[in-house]
Design a protein around this motif. Structure first.
Motif, PDB file in Angstrom:
ATOM      1  N   ASP A  62      38.023  88.869  91.177  1.00 17.96           N
ATOM      2  CA  ASP A  62      39.281  89.326  90.585  1.00 17.96           C
ATOM      3  C   ASP A  62      40.032  88.127  90.013  1.00 17.96           C
ATOM      4  OD1 ASP A  62      38.512  91.700  91.668  1.00 17.96           O
ATOM      5  OD2 ASP A  62      40.133  91.825  93.144  1.00 17.96           O
ATOM      6  N   PRO A  63      40.519  88.228  88.773  1.00 13.29           N
ATOM      7  CA  PRO A  63      41.295  87.114  88.229  1.00 13.29           C
ATOM      8  C   PRO A  63      42.572  86.917  89.045  1.00 13.29           C
ATOM      9  CG  PRO A  63      40.959  88.859  86.574  1.00 13.29           C
ATOM     10  CD  PRO A  63      40.402  89.366  87.864  1.00 13.29           C
ATOM     11  N   SER A  64      42.968  85.678  89.258  1.00  9.77           N
ATOM     12  CA  SER A  64      44.125  85.454  90.125  1.00  9.77           C
ATOM     13  C   SER A  64      45.413  85.807  89.396  1.00  9.77           C
ATOM     14  CB  SER A  64      44.151  84.011  90.622  1.00  9.77           C
ATOM     15  OG  SER A  64      44.355  83.154  89.532  1.00  9.77           O
ATOM     16  N   GLY A  65      46.352  86.330  90.162  1.00  2.00           N
ATOM     17  CA  GLY A  65      47.668  86.647  89.607  1.00  2.00           C
ATOM     18  C   GLY A  65      47.708  87.906  88.772  1.00  2.00           C
ATOM     19  N   ILE A  66      46.653  88.709  88.847  1.00  2.00           N
ATOM     20  CA  ILE A  66      46.573  89.930  88.040  1.00  2.00           C
ATOM     21  C   ILE A  66      46.339  91.111  88.968  1.00  2.00           C
ATOM     22  CG2 ILE A  66      45.099  91.143  86.367  1.00  2.00           C
ATOM     23  CD1 ILE A  66      44.689  88.466  84.976  1.00  2.00           C
ATOM     24  N   GLU A  67      47.131  92.154  88.802  1.00  2.00           N
ATOM     25  CA  GLU A  67      46.886  93.336  89.615  1.00  2.00           C
ATOM     26  C   GLU A  67      45.584  93.982  89.147  1.00  2.00           C
ATOM     27  OE1 GLU A  67      48.599  97.661  90.984  1.00  2.00           O
ATOM     28  OE2 GLU A  67      49.697  96.557  89.430  1.00  2.00           O
ATOM     29  N   THR A  68      44.602  94.021  90.029  1.00  2.00           N
ATOM     30  CA  THR A  68      43.277  94.515  89.648  1.00  2.00           C
ATOM     31  C   THR A  68      42.989  95.815  90.396  1.00  2.00           C
ATOM     32  OG1 THR A  68      42.540  92.252  89.258  1.00  2.00           O
ATOM     33  CG2 THR A  68      40.832  93.911  89.522  1.00  2.00           C
ATOM     34  N   ILE A  69      42.731  96.859  89.631  1.00  2.00           N
ATOM     35  CA  ILE A  69      42.469  98.172  90.209  1.00  2.00           C
ATOM     36  C   ILE A  69      41.000  98.489  89.965  1.00  2.00           C
ATOM     37  CG2 ILE A  69      43.052 100.631  90.079  1.00  2.00           C
ATOM     38  CD1 ILE A  69      45.810  99.708  88.956  1.00  2.00           C
TER      39      ILE A  69
END
Ligand code: C5P
Length: 224
Positions: A62-69
């Motif tokens: 998951d990219p950091s600092g990004i809300e990942t759904i």
């Protein structure tokens, strides 16, 4: 500090494939690493956007600092995108399966020595076209991707019109280009208002940075 021209903007990005179950252990899917979509999400965040990344199954972290759904199917991806609205920017980079299996089995299908089971398919929703036609909820800038193996620009322009998006990033995925799963991409940026740019072969991360800069320029306040 680096300038944050997209501060205060919400960007919604889809990435990766979708998996459409046949039964609990099997699925059909498109080929997609998610590299380009994840890179676009990261590049928009680098320019200050709040990013929601809706991703199908990928091996990337998951990219950091990004809300990942995380989702599996096209139906789940569409529902997650709708829940994430409103958004200023929508980038549809996912390779959504065009079909799902009608009447997926809730138990593993067995090889019983007879004929293989038939697969009946049903059409999936088009997430890009749906959000581009979302009325008052439509993101201000809707960007699609078009993977073509020939007549890239002509097919991409037709796709832009058909799906109602504002820009389309068209890439040549003929096998010789090594785009699928590779780290580089050769794209055209096509705008509904007629503008068209051919970019040289670039790393997917650089395609993402250029696209994010173009998005930022589109949202820049008019010079006084
Ligand atoms: O029609 P085609 O699948 O080639 O269009 C590609 C573009 O449409 C991509 O931006 C992809 O993310 C989007 N798309 C979608 N939902 C689908 C099929 C494609 O959002 N069911």
């Amino acid at each position: 500090a680096a300038p944050k021209p997209l501060a205060g903007r919400h960007a919604l990005v889809t990435s990766g494939p979708t998996h459409e179950p046949i039964d609990p252990v099997r699925y059909i899917a498109n080929r997609s690493s998610g590299k380009q979509g994840h890179a676009v999400a990261a590049a928009l965040a680098d320019l200050g956007a709040r990013v929601t990344l809706v991703t199908g199954p990928v091996t990337l972290s998951d990219p950091s600092g990004i809300e990942t759904i995380k989702v599996e199917t096209a139906a789940e991806m569409l529902a997650a995108c709708r829940r994430a609205l409103p958004a200023d920017i929508f980038v549809a980079a996912a390779a959504v399966a065009d079909w799902r299996v009608a009447g997926e089995a809730d138990r593993k299908l067995k090889k019983d020595g007879g004929l293989p089971p038939p697969l009946r398919l049903a059409e999936n929703p088009d997430i890009l076209a749906t959000l581009a036609a979302a009325g008052p909820d439509r993101p201000h800038l809707v960007i699609g991707f078009a993977a073509e193996t020939n007549d890239v620009v002509a097919y991409a322009r037709a796709k832009l019109a058909r799906k109602g998006c504002d820009w389309i990033v068209a890439n040549d995925v003929s096998p010789a280009t090594g785009t699928f799963g590779g780290d580089s991409n050769t794209v055209h940026l096509i705008r509904r208002d007629g503008g068209e740019e051919a970019w040289p072969p670039l790393a997917k991360a650089e395609v993402a940075r250029r696209l994010a800069r173009a998005v930022a320029a589109r949202f820049a306040p008019a010079a006084p």
